[in-house]
Design a protein around this motif. Structure first.
Motif, PDB file in Angstrom:
ATOM      1  N   LYS A 411      -4.557 -34.482  26.547  1.00 22.07           N
ATOM      2  CA  LYS A 411      -4.030 -36.141  26.843  1.00 22.07           C
ATOM      3  C   LYS A 411      -2.742 -34.929  26.741  1.00 22.07           C
ATOM      4  CE  LYS A 411      -1.529 -40.222  25.571  1.00 22.07           C
ATOM      5  NZ  LYS A 411      -1.510 -41.041  24.104  1.00 22.07           N
ATOM      6  N   GLU A 412      -2.039 -33.786  26.777  1.00 24.07           N
ATOM      7  CA  GLU A 412      -0.850 -33.119  26.442  1.00 24.07           C
ATOM      8  C   GLU A 412      -0.638 -32.523  27.884  1.00 24.07           C
ATOM      9  OE1 GLU A 412      -0.889 -30.827  22.870  1.00 24.07           O
ATOM     10  OE2 GLU A 412      -0.959 -32.365  21.390  1.00 24.07           O
ATOM     11  N   THR A 414      -2.315 -32.927  30.869  1.00 25.31           N
ATOM     12  CA  THR A 414      -2.039 -33.981  31.729  1.00 25.31           C
ATOM     13  C   THR A 414      -0.509 -34.509  31.553  1.00 25.31           C
ATOM     14  OG1 THR A 414      -4.303 -34.723  31.413  1.00 25.31           O
ATOM     15  CG2 THR A 414      -2.782 -35.767  32.368  1.00 25.31           C
ATOM     16  N   GLU A 415      -0.184 -34.968  30.671  1.00 25.50           N
ATOM     17  CA  GLU A 415       1.677 -34.609  30.920  1.00 25.50           C
ATOM     18  C   GLU A 415       2.037 -33.623  31.088  1.00 25.50           C
ATOM     19  OE1 GLU A 415       2.182 -35.828  26.623  1.00 25.50           O
ATOM     20  OE2 GLU A 415       1.108 -37.949  27.404  1.00 25.50           O
TER      21      GLU A 415
END
Length: 419
Positions: A411-412, A414-415
């Motif tokens: 998630k990190e 991707t962000e």
């Protein structure tokens, strides 16, 4: 238990079973003498004409594994397994078609095609299976390696029996066609796990880290810039020293000591037993105590092997050495995939593992040459074994010193890319 992946119902245990069958077939290359020696006898070839066919195949095998990891990354488990199976099977069949007048063609049909095809199949099937077991990496890898390493225990006698009943050409045709068909049928059901895959029902331990699949995976273009990669390459290059010295010399070593050849055959059988048991049990143990502690266990077993070989003169001590070598070296084949996956994640692990195998590929050529030179010049194995103690220990140090690689969570990552 099945899960719905991309609109399809996928059972990871079914993929595991298919992978094990594929690796079982691929393990036939562990019994090179089943084909090469009978071929030389069938055609009346001089042994020197095909003496290096087996070792040259071991040189192409890591290149095939490297390619298999790349193909797995780009095209998925089904495609890489089918490519490897066709190439591997064709190599066996074409080896049976080599004309009597051109034994050198074996370096293409046997060394190149079988080495490349088998490496592609091995790496593709193993890492495809491993991708579905981020929670049980050691168990999955241990099973894969046990099936692959243990297959020669019954395939070699079966091939020898077929050769005795008919001839070696019939054996090659049969093995090539049967292995290719089985691998193709199983390969049609292979599917790579999606990025970030988490098994259904998995619950993260309150005190444990998230699964490796939940972190960003590093491609080789990024991995090779890290200390972790070069330490793993060093481990894979140096650790197998005792194996590379002894595997082709089991019978010769015992007969040089004046021991009956029947015990040499027993030693090879015990080596295979140790190899299978070590791959399975120590592979599973990596899930419980971590791959570094298991790697130290592998090193300790190889040290016991070396001590027995260097100081032992009795049959019992040499047989113990063979068992320890089988278990210690064999289990490293279950450790390295876990090592790769833990450091760099599952997506590109097969490709990275293939590149790290290049260190092993170099040593398959260097160590036998050095061994032959030292044995010829000194008249004994002492210098070669001392070298093996040093190299194996250096490999163990490389593996144990691999630091944790702090990869960002998916998630990190991707962000960060969006920003």
């Amino acid at each position: 238990m099945s899960q719905t992946i991309d609109g399809q119902n996928v059972n990871r245990n079914g993929i595991l079973i298919r992978g094990l069958i594929i690796l079982l077939c691929a393990g036939i290359i562990n019994a090179t003498s089943v084909f090469i020696t009978p071929l030389a006898e069938f055609y009346g070839w001089e042994a020197s004409a095909i003496a290096n066919v087996g070792t040259t195949m071991l040189t192409f095998w890591p290149i095939g594994s490297l390619l298999g990891g790349k193909l797995l990354q780009k095209f998925g488990g089904k495609a890489v397994t089918l490519i490897g199976a066709v190439t591997f099977g064709a190599g066996l069949v074409l080896t049976g078609l080599v004309p009597n007048s051109t034994p050198g063609m074996l370096y293409f049909t046997y060394s190149f095609l079988i080495g490349m095809g088998n490496g592609i199949t091995y790496c593709g099937a193993m890492y495809c299976v491993m991708g579905w077991y981020p929670d049980k990496k050691g168990l999955a890898t241990g099973l894969c390696m046990a099936f692959n390493g243990g297959s020669s225990a019954f395939l070699a006698p079966l091939c020898s029996r077929i050769t005795q009943m008919f001839n070696v050409k019939v054996t090659l045709f049969s093995c090539g066609i049967v292995c290719a068909v089985i691998c193709i049928v199983c390969g049609l059901g292979m599917k790579s796990a999606p990025v970030g895959y988490v098994p259904v029902g998995y619950v993260q331990p309150s005190s444990g880290a998230a699964l490796s699949s939940q972190y960003e995976s590093y491609p080789i273009s990024r991995a090779w810039r890290t200390r972790q990669f070069w330490l793993q390459l060093g481990a894979q290059a140096f650790f197998p020293a005792f194996y590379l010295i002894m595997f082709s010399r089991f019978s010769m070593f015992m007969t040089d000591k004046g021991i009956d050849l029947a015990y040499a055959t027993l030693g090879v059988s015990l080596y295979n037993v140790g190899n299978v048991v070590g791959r399975l049990l120590l592979g599973k143990l990596t899930d419980n105590i971590g791959y570094k502690k298991v790697y130290l266990c592998c090193w300790a077993l190889c040290m016991i092997c070396g001590i027995c070989l260097l100081t032992g003169s009795s049959v019992a001590m040499i047989l113990i050495a063979y068992i320890c070598l089988g278990a210690g070296f064999g289990a490293t084949n279950s450790v390295y995939p876990v090592m790769t996956n833990t450091s760099f994640g599952p997506v590109y692990a097969g490709n990275i593992y293939g590149f790290a195998l290049l260190g092993y590929m170099v040593m398959t050529q260097v160590i036998p040459i050095v061994t032959n030179a030292t044995i010829t010049s000194t008249g004994g194995y002492t210098t070669a074994f001392i070298l093996a103690f040093v190299l194996c220990t250096l490999g163990a140090v490389c593996g144990v010193l691999i630091p944790k690689l702090d990869r960002p969570r998916l998630k990190e990552a991707t962000e960060s890319e969006k920003e």
